[in-house]
Write a protein that holds these residues in place. Structure first.
Motif, PDB file in Angstrom:
ATOM      1  N   ALA A  56     -47.110  15.776 -19.680  1.00 55.72           N
ATOM      2  CA  ALA A  56     -47.198  16.299 -18.314  1.00 55.72           C
ATOM      3  C   ALA A  56     -48.507  17.062 -18.078  1.00 55.72           C
ATOM      4  O   ALA A  56     -49.049  17.032 -16.978  1.00 55.72           O
ATOM      5  CB  ALA A  56     -45.997  17.199 -18.029  1.00 55.72           C
ATOM      6  N   ASN A  57     -49.006  17.732 -19.109  1.00 55.53           N
ATOM      7  CA  ASN A  57     -50.223  18.533 -18.965  1.00 55.53           C
ATOM      8  C   ASN A  57     -51.435  17.925 -19.670  1.00 55.53           C
ATOM      9  O   ASN A  57     -52.504  18.539 -19.690  1.00 55.53           O
ATOM     10  CB  ASN A  57     -49.977  19.954 -19.492  1.00 55.53           C
ATOM     11  N   GLY A  58     -51.258  16.740 -20.261  1.00 58.14           N
ATOM     12  CA  GLY A  58     -52.378  16.077 -20.941  1.00 58.14           C
ATOM     13  C   GLY A  58     -52.894  16.852 -22.138  1.00 58.14           C
ATOM     14  O   GLY A  58     -54.098  16.993 -22.328  1.00 58.14           O
ATOM     15  N   ARG A  59     -51.956  17.343 -22.967  1.00 52.86           N
ATOM     16  CA  ARG A  59     -52.334  18.157 -24.117  1.00 52.86           C
ATOM     17  C   ARG A  59     -51.638  17.681 -25.390  1.00 52.86           C
ATOM     18  O   ARG A  59     -50.511  17.202 -25.349  1.00 52.86           O
ATOM     19  CB  ARG A  59     -51.968  19.623 -23.883  1.00 52.86           C
ATOM     20  N   LEU A  60     -52.356  17.861 -26.510  1.00 49.59           N
ATOM     21  CA  LEU A  60     -51.799  17.571 -27.827  1.00 49.59           C
ATOM     22  C   LEU A  60     -51.922  18.819 -28.693  1.00 49.59           C
ATOM     23  O   LEU A  60     -52.964  19.482 -28.685  1.00 49.59           O
ATOM     24  CB  LEU A  60     -52.581  16.444 -28.514  1.00 49.59           C
ATOM     25  N   THR A  61     -50.859  19.130 -29.429  1.00 47.87           N
ATOM     26  CA  THR A  61     -50.931  20.178 -30.434  1.00 47.87           C
ATOM     27  C   THR A  61     -51.187  19.476 -31.752  1.00 47.87           C
ATOM     28  O   THR A  61     -50.425  18.591 -32.144  1.00 47.87           O
ATOM     29  CB  THR A  61     -49.628  20.998 -30.495  1.00 47.87           C
ATOM     30  N   ILE A  62     -52.282  19.862 -32.400  1.00 49.61           N
ATOM     31  CA  ILE A  62     -52.716  19.185 -33.615  1.00 49.61           C
ATOM     32  C   ILE A  62     -52.910  20.206 -34.737  1.00 49.61           C
ATOM     33  O   ILE A  62     -53.599  21.214 -34.559  1.00 49.61           O
ATOM     34  CB  ILE A  62     -54.043  18.434 -33.390  1.00 49.61           C
ATOM     35  N   LYS A  63     -52.295  19.910 -35.898  1.00 45.40           N
ATOM     36  CA  LYS A  63     -52.580  20.662 -37.117  1.00 45.40           C
ATOM     37  C   LYS A  63     -53.748  19.927 -37.759  1.00 45.40           C
ATOM     38  O   LYS A  63     -53.624  18.754 -38.102  1.00 45.40           O
ATOM     39  CB  LYS A  63     -51.369  20.658 -38.045  1.00 45.40           C
ATOM     40  N   HIS A  64     -54.891  20.608 -37.884  1.00 48.82           N
ATOM     41  CA  HIS A  64     -56.103  19.903 -38.300  1.00 48.82           C
ATOM     42  C   HIS A  64     -56.845  20.616 -39.410  1.00 48.82           C
ATOM     43  O   HIS A  64     -56.657  21.810 -39.647  1.00 48.82           O
ATOM     44  CB  HIS A  64     -57.042  19.716 -37.101  1.00 48.82           C
ATOM     45  N   GLY A  65     -57.716  19.845 -40.064  1.00 43.11           N
ATOM     46  CA  GLY A  65     -58.639  20.396 -41.043  1.00 43.11           C
ATOM     47  C   GLY A  65     -59.823  20.998 -40.312  1.00 43.11           C
ATOM     48  O   GLY A  65     -59.808  21.143 -39.081  1.00 43.11           O
ATOM     49  N   PRO A  66     -60.885  21.329 -41.044  1.00 44.38           N
ATOM     50  CA  PRO A  66     -62.065  21.935 -40.428  1.00 44.38           C
ATOM     51  C   PRO A  66     -62.682  21.041 -39.345  1.00 44.38           C
ATOM     52  O   PRO A  66     -62.719  19.823 -39.481  1.00 44.38           O
ATOM     53  CB  PRO A  66     -63.044  22.094 -41.591  1.00 44.38           C
ATOM     54  N   LEU A  67     -63.122  21.665 -38.261  1.00 40.32           N
ATOM     55  CA  LEU A  67     -63.843  20.970 -37.192  1.00 40.32           C
ATOM     56  C   LEU A  67     -65.306  21.360 -37.356  1.00 40.32           C
ATOM     57  O   LEU A  67     -65.759  22.376 -36.823  1.00 40.32           O
ATOM     58  CB  LEU A  67     -63.313  21.373 -35.809  1.00 40.32           C
ATOM     59  N   GLU A  68     -66.021  20.564 -38.123  1.00 41.97           N
ATOM     60  CA  GLU A  68     -67.403  20.890 -38.489  1.00 41.97           C
ATOM     61  C   GLU A  68     -68.302  21.083 -37.276  1.00 41.97           C
ATOM     62  O   GLU A  68     -69.098  22.003 -37.222  1.00 41.97           O
ATOM     63  CB  GLU A  68     -67.988  19.794 -39.389  1.00 41.97           C
ATOM     64  N   ASN A  69     -68.173  20.208 -36.282  1.00 35.96           N
ATOM     65  CA  ASN A  69     -69.061  20.283 -35.119  1.00 35.96           C
ATOM     66  C   ASN A  69     -68.815  21.530 -34.276  1.00 35.96           C
ATOM     67  O   ASN A  69     -69.680  21.940 -33.514  1.00 35.96           O
ATOM     68  CB  ASN A  69     -68.946  19.024 -34.260  1.00 35.96           C
ATOM     69  N   LEU A  70     -67.644  22.136 -34.404  1.00 36.06           N
ATOM     70  CA  LEU A  70     -67.330  23.341 -33.641  1.00 36.06           C
ATOM     71  C   LEU A  70     -67.378  24.595 -34.508  1.00 36.06           C
ATOM     72  O   LEU A  70     -67.180  25.698 -34.001  1.00 36.06           O
ATOM     73  CB  LEU A  70     -65.943  23.206 -33.002  1.00 36.06           C
ATOM     74  N   MET A  75     -56.528  24.797 -38.832  1.00 38.92           N
ATOM     75  CA  MET A  75     -55.484  25.536 -38.115  1.00 38.92           C
ATOM     76  C   MET A  75     -54.671  24.574 -37.269  1.00 38.92           C
ATOM     77  O   MET A  75     -54.941  23.378 -37.251  1.00 38.92           O
ATOM     78  CB  MET A  75     -56.090  26.630 -37.242  1.00 38.92           C
ATOM     79  N   THR A  76     -53.699  25.093 -36.551  1.00 43.16           N
ATOM     80  CA  THR A  76     -52.925  24.312 -35.586  1.00 43.16           C
ATOM     81  C   THR A  76     -53.260  24.858 -34.209  1.00 43.16           C
ATOM     82  O   THR A  76     -53.209  26.072 -33.987  1.00 43.16           O
ATOM     83  CB  THR A  76     -51.414  24.442 -35.853  1.00 43.16           C
ATOM     84  N   MET A  77     -53.642  23.960 -33.299  1.00 42.79           N
ATOM     85  CA  MET A  77     -54.006  24.415 -31.956  1.00 42.79           C
ATOM     86  C   MET A  77     -53.774  23.327 -30.924  1.00 42.79           C
ATOM     87  O   MET A  77     -53.568  22.149 -31.254  1.00 42.79           O
ATOM     88  CB  MET A  77     -55.441  24.905 -31.919  1.00 42.79           C
ATOM     89  N   VAL A  78     -53.833  23.720 -29.660  1.00 44.81           N
ATOM     90  CA  VAL A  78     -53.618  22.819 -28.532  1.00 44.81           C
ATOM     91  C   VAL A  78     -54.963  22.350 -27.997  1.00 44.81           C
ATOM     92  O   VAL A  78     -55.882  23.149 -27.826  1.00 44.81           O
ATOM     93  CB  VAL A  78     -52.825  23.530 -27.411  1.00 44.81           C
TER      94      VAL A  78
END
Length: 115
Positions: A56-70, A75-78
């Motif tokens: 409904a809001n076009g969002r995904l909650t993802i548990k992820h590894g490092p985001l090198e480019n950012l 962590m887990t985030m939306v």
């Protein structure tokens, strides 16, 4: 006067090999300013797992590894999704590879593929 001219010529003769040597040593250096590395980091896929799909809001909650480019750790985030069709490609528990970037002030999944 003659001695001054000889001194200048000797100084130039000694300086030339030093400059040539330094230039030769620099020929193998990467002078791109890191642009290639930055481009690779921006396109590098991160790994994650879908924890929640909010269509409904076009969002995904993802548990992820490092985001090198950012410059972010694991962590887990939306995240917003760039393309609403991404929402239909995944479900909770899917393992994914993705690229996230800041778009309009919001962290957004800009590329997504299931593993």
């Amino acid at each position: 006067m003659k001695q001054a001219v000889v001194s200048v010529l000797m100084g130039a003769a000694l300086a030339f090999p030093v400059v040539s040597y330094a230039a030769g040593e620099m020929s193998t250096m990467d002078m791109s300013g890191g642009e290639t590395q930055n481009a690779d980091a921006n396109n590098a896929m991160s790994h994650g797992e879908i924890k929640k799909v909010d269509a409904a809001n076009g969002r995904l909650t993802i548990k992820h590894g490092p985001l090198e480019n950012l410059g972010m750790g694991a962590m887990t985030m939306v995240f917003k999704v760039k393309d609403p069709a991404m929402i239909t490609q995944v479900q909770v528990g899917d393992r994914i590879d993705f690229v996230a970037d800041e778009v309009g002030g919001a962290l957004t999944v800009v590329k997504l593929q299931k593993r």
